[in-house]
Design a protein around this motif. Sequence first.
Motif, PDB file in Angstrom:
ATOM      1  N   VAL A 102     -42.574  -1.458 -31.253  1.00 24.83           N
ATOM      2  CA  VAL A 102     -43.840  -1.186 -31.953  1.00 24.83           C
ATOM      3  C   VAL A 102     -43.706  -1.548 -33.436  1.00 24.83           C
ATOM      4  CG1 VAL A 102     -45.536   0.582 -32.537  1.00 24.83           C
ATOM      5  CG2 VAL A 102     -44.406   0.623 -30.308  1.00 24.83           C
ATOM      6  N   ALA A 103     -42.541  -1.239 -34.024  1.00 28.72           N
ATOM      7  CA  ALA A 103     -42.318  -1.603 -35.430  1.00 28.72           C
ATOM      8  C   ALA A 103     -42.367  -3.125 -35.614  1.00 28.72           C
ATOM      9  CB  ALA A 103     -40.975  -1.051 -35.897  1.00 28.72           C
ATOM     10  N   LEU A 104     -41.793  -3.856 -34.658  1.00 26.51           N
ATOM     11  CA  LEU A 104     -41.838  -5.321 -34.740  1.00 26.51           C
ATOM     12  C   LEU A 104     -43.262  -5.839 -34.553  1.00 26.51           C
ATOM     13  CD1 LEU A 104     -38.593  -6.230 -32.747  1.00 26.51           C
ATOM     14  CD2 LEU A 104     -38.975  -6.422 -35.213  1.00 26.51           C
ATOM     15  N   LEU A 105     -44.059  -5.123 -33.744  1.00 26.06           N
ATOM     16  CA  LEU A 105     -45.459  -5.516 -33.582  1.00 26.06           C
ATOM     17  C   LEU A 105     -46.214  -5.355 -34.903  1.00 26.06           C
ATOM     18  CD1 LEU A 105     -47.854  -6.350 -31.811  1.00 26.06           C
ATOM     19  CD2 LEU A 105     -48.144  -3.932 -31.196  1.00 26.06           C
ATOM     20  N   VAL A 106     -45.960  -4.246 -35.602  1.00 24.66           N
ATOM     21  CA  VAL A 106     -46.578  -4.051 -36.929  1.00 24.66           C
ATOM     22  C   VAL A 106     -46.164  -5.187 -37.860  1.00 24.66           C
ATOM     23  CG1 VAL A 106     -46.713  -2.534 -38.936  1.00 24.66           C
ATOM     24  CG2 VAL A 106     -46.679  -1.553 -36.640  1.00 24.66           C
ATOM     25  N   LEU A 107     -44.870  -5.516 -37.816  1.00 22.81           N
ATOM     26  CA  LEU A 107     -44.376  -6.608 -38.668  1.00 22.81           C
ATOM     27  C   LEU A 107     -45.070  -7.924 -38.325  1.00 22.81           C
ATOM     28  CD1 LEU A 107     -42.384  -7.963 -40.627  1.00 22.81           C
ATOM     29  CD2 LEU A 107     -40.731  -8.054 -38.730  1.00 22.81           C
ATOM     30  N   ALA A 108     -45.224  -8.198 -37.041  1.00 25.37           N
ATOM     31  CA  ALA A 108     -45.834  -9.469 -36.631  1.00 25.37           C
ATOM     32  C   ALA A 108     -47.284  -9.577 -37.101  1.00 25.37           C
ATOM     33  CB  ALA A 108     -45.757  -9.597 -35.110  1.00 25.37           C
ATOM     34  N   VAL A 109     -48.033  -8.481 -36.957  1.00 21.14           N
ATOM     35  CA  VAL A 109     -49.442  -8.526 -37.373  1.00 21.14           C
ATOM     36  C   VAL A 109     -49.545  -8.631 -38.896  1.00 21.14           C
ATOM     37  CG1 VAL A 109     -51.643  -7.296 -37.314  1.00 21.14           C
ATOM     38  CG2 VAL A 109     -50.121  -7.205 -35.341  1.00 21.14           C
ATOM     39  N   PHE A 110     -48.693  -7.891 -39.591  1.00 20.57           N
ATOM     40  CA  PHE A 110     -48.729  -7.963 -41.060  1.00 20.57           C
ATOM     41  C   PHE A 110     -48.301  -9.355 -41.534  1.00 20.57           C
ATOM     42  CE2 PHE A 110     -47.071  -7.348 -45.351  1.00 20.57           C
ATOM     43  CZ  PHE A 110     -48.133  -6.669 -45.946  1.00 20.57           C
ATOM     44  N   ALA A 111     -47.332  -9.960 -40.848  1.00 23.24           N
ATOM     45  CA  ALA A 111     -46.911 -11.318 -41.212  1.00 23.24           C
ATOM     46  C   ALA A 111     -48.055 -12.307 -41.040  1.00 23.24           C
ATOM     47  CB  ALA A 111     -45.715 -11.730 -40.361  1.00 23.24           C
ATOM     48  N   ALA A 112     -48.915 -12.067 -40.054  1.00 28.01           N
ATOM     49  CA  ALA A 112     -50.083 -12.932 -39.876  1.00 28.01           C
ATOM     50  C   ALA A 112     -51.035 -12.809 -41.062  1.00 28.01           C
ATOM     51  CB  ALA A 112     -50.795 -12.576 -38.570  1.00 28.01           C
ATOM     52  N   VAL A 113     -51.172 -11.583 -41.582  1.00 26.83           N
ATOM     53  CA  VAL A 113     -51.998 -11.399 -42.790  1.00 26.83           C
ATOM     54  C   VAL A 113     -51.415 -12.215 -43.939  1.00 26.83           C
ATOM     55  CG1 VAL A 113     -52.919  -9.742 -44.440  1.00 26.83           C
ATOM     56  CG2 VAL A 113     -52.636  -9.087 -42.045  1.00 26.83           C
TER      57      VAL A 113
ATOM     58  N   ARG B 242     -46.100 -20.616 -41.978  1.00 29.40           N
ATOM     59  CA  ARG B 242     -46.168 -19.497 -42.932  1.00 29.40           C
ATOM     60  C   ARG B 242     -45.815 -18.185 -42.229  1.00 29.40           C
ATOM     61  NH1 ARG B 242     -47.356 -23.637 -44.972  1.00 29.40           N
ATOM     62  NH2 ARG B 242     -45.195 -23.497 -45.525  1.00 29.40           N
ATOM     63  N   TRP B 243     -46.323 -18.011 -41.000  1.00 34.30           N
ATOM     64  CA  TRP B 243     -46.053 -16.785 -40.237  1.00 34.30           C
ATOM     65  C   TRP B 243     -44.559 -16.685 -39.902  1.00 34.30           C
ATOM     66  CZ3 TRP B 243     -44.243 -15.774 -35.231  1.00 34.30           C
ATOM     67  CH2 TRP B 243     -44.423 -14.462 -34.773  1.00 34.30           C
ATOM     68  N   THR B 244     -43.945 -17.811 -39.556  1.00 35.01           N
ATOM     69  CA  THR B 244     -42.510 -17.808 -39.225  1.00 35.01           C
ATOM     70  C   THR B 244     -41.675 -17.400 -40.434  1.00 35.01           C
ATOM     71  OG1 THR B 244     -42.895 -19.598 -37.640  1.00 35.01           O
ATOM     72  CG2 THR B 244     -40.623 -19.202 -38.316  1.00 35.01           C
ATOM     73  N   ILE B 245     -42.031 -17.915 -41.596  1.00 32.71           N
ATOM     74  CA  ILE B 245     -41.310 -17.538 -42.823  1.00 32.71           C
ATOM     75  C   ILE B 245     -41.452 -16.037 -43.075  1.00 32.71           C
ATOM     76  CG2 ILE B 245     -41.323 -17.787 -45.345  1.00 32.71           C
ATOM     77  CD1 ILE B 245     -42.176 -20.724 -44.888  1.00 32.71           C
TER      78      ILE B 245
END
Length: 387
Positions: free
Chosen positions: A271-282, A243-246
């Motif tokens: 940093v923008a990609l880090l925000v994206l990664a954490v939000f994708a985990a949500v 789900r996170w990969t999608i």
Amino acid sequence: MRAVGAIAGVELRRFLRDRSNIFFTFIFPLLLVVVIGAQFGGGASNGRVLLTEAQSSLGEDLQATLTAADVTVDASTADAAAESLARGRADVAIVITAEDAAAYDAGEPVRVEVIQASTNGAQTAAQRVQTALSELATTRAQLAALTGAGAAPDVATQALEAAEEEVPPLQVDVVDVNEISQAFAGVTGFDVGAASQVLLFVFMAALAGSGTLIDARRNGVIARTLAAPVGTGSVVAGQALGRWTIAIFQGAYVMAGTSLLFGVTWGNLPVALLVLAVFAAVAAGFAMVIGSLLDNEGAATGLGVGLSLVLAALGGCMFPQELFPDALRTVSSFTPHGWGYRAFAEVQRHDAGVAEILPHLGVLAAFALGALLLGSLLLRRSLGRAI
């Protein structure tokens, strides 16, 4: 870990093979960026001005002066300019008649008609037009004074140009105290729209992927995986990673597409990609919850899309948070989209680093941890439930 990665890879391929995702994953996000960018100002110019009699000396001088002030100037007729102003396609129209152009060429006083639209930037554009007209009038008066004193016209022009080069320009520092103007300083409508659409479609793509989780349960994909020497924990972790990969694939696509097509800037990209990664985990956690709770793909997709739209609207992804009333802005703090929006805003507009957005990342991580734990627990229980 190999089993977890393999399961995640299978989930991504299953998502990409679904042809219905082509439009909503690759085309629709960019279309919405265009719409929002146009609504809140797609360019960074200081206004859009229409000019009649643009081929005259007065028109050319005005166009040169306004263009130097970063104002977008287009030639038009009086009727077309009136229609464009009414439709909000321009901020100001300068109506120059043939008599005005002739009077300007003859060195006589000229009075042009300036029509202001009702757009957000009309007042600022009108002020810039007024400044340009005053600048032209001053230059004409200086030339008239020099030629009146006996200087040839070309000599007077050269003297003015030399004076402009020798005299240092006046430095004026303008401090904007408007909070909304400060919030959007340095960004275009495309920048604001792109960040919003990343959050909206990351969440929507992940939740739409909850249907593949139900499909995997229904068709025994997970059961066959468990028949192999793979533990239940690896299966659950693989589904969460899938789900996170999608989600992160969708977000990275929108970020790359808007950068290439619309010149959107993302500030500090890591940093923008880090925000994206954490939000994708949500988003992955929410998808796990829905895909484990429901046993019907259609219901899961409907709930996922509806929940994505509601949270995106409350979080400022359809209308900027800065324009929210105070009560609604408070409500946005209870959504992951609200914190994601603020984190992207800090990175995009103020080039913030990890330290500056640590509170935002902390809240998003808490959302992600809670949703993933709940989703994993529900998925474990759903494995023993017949569909």
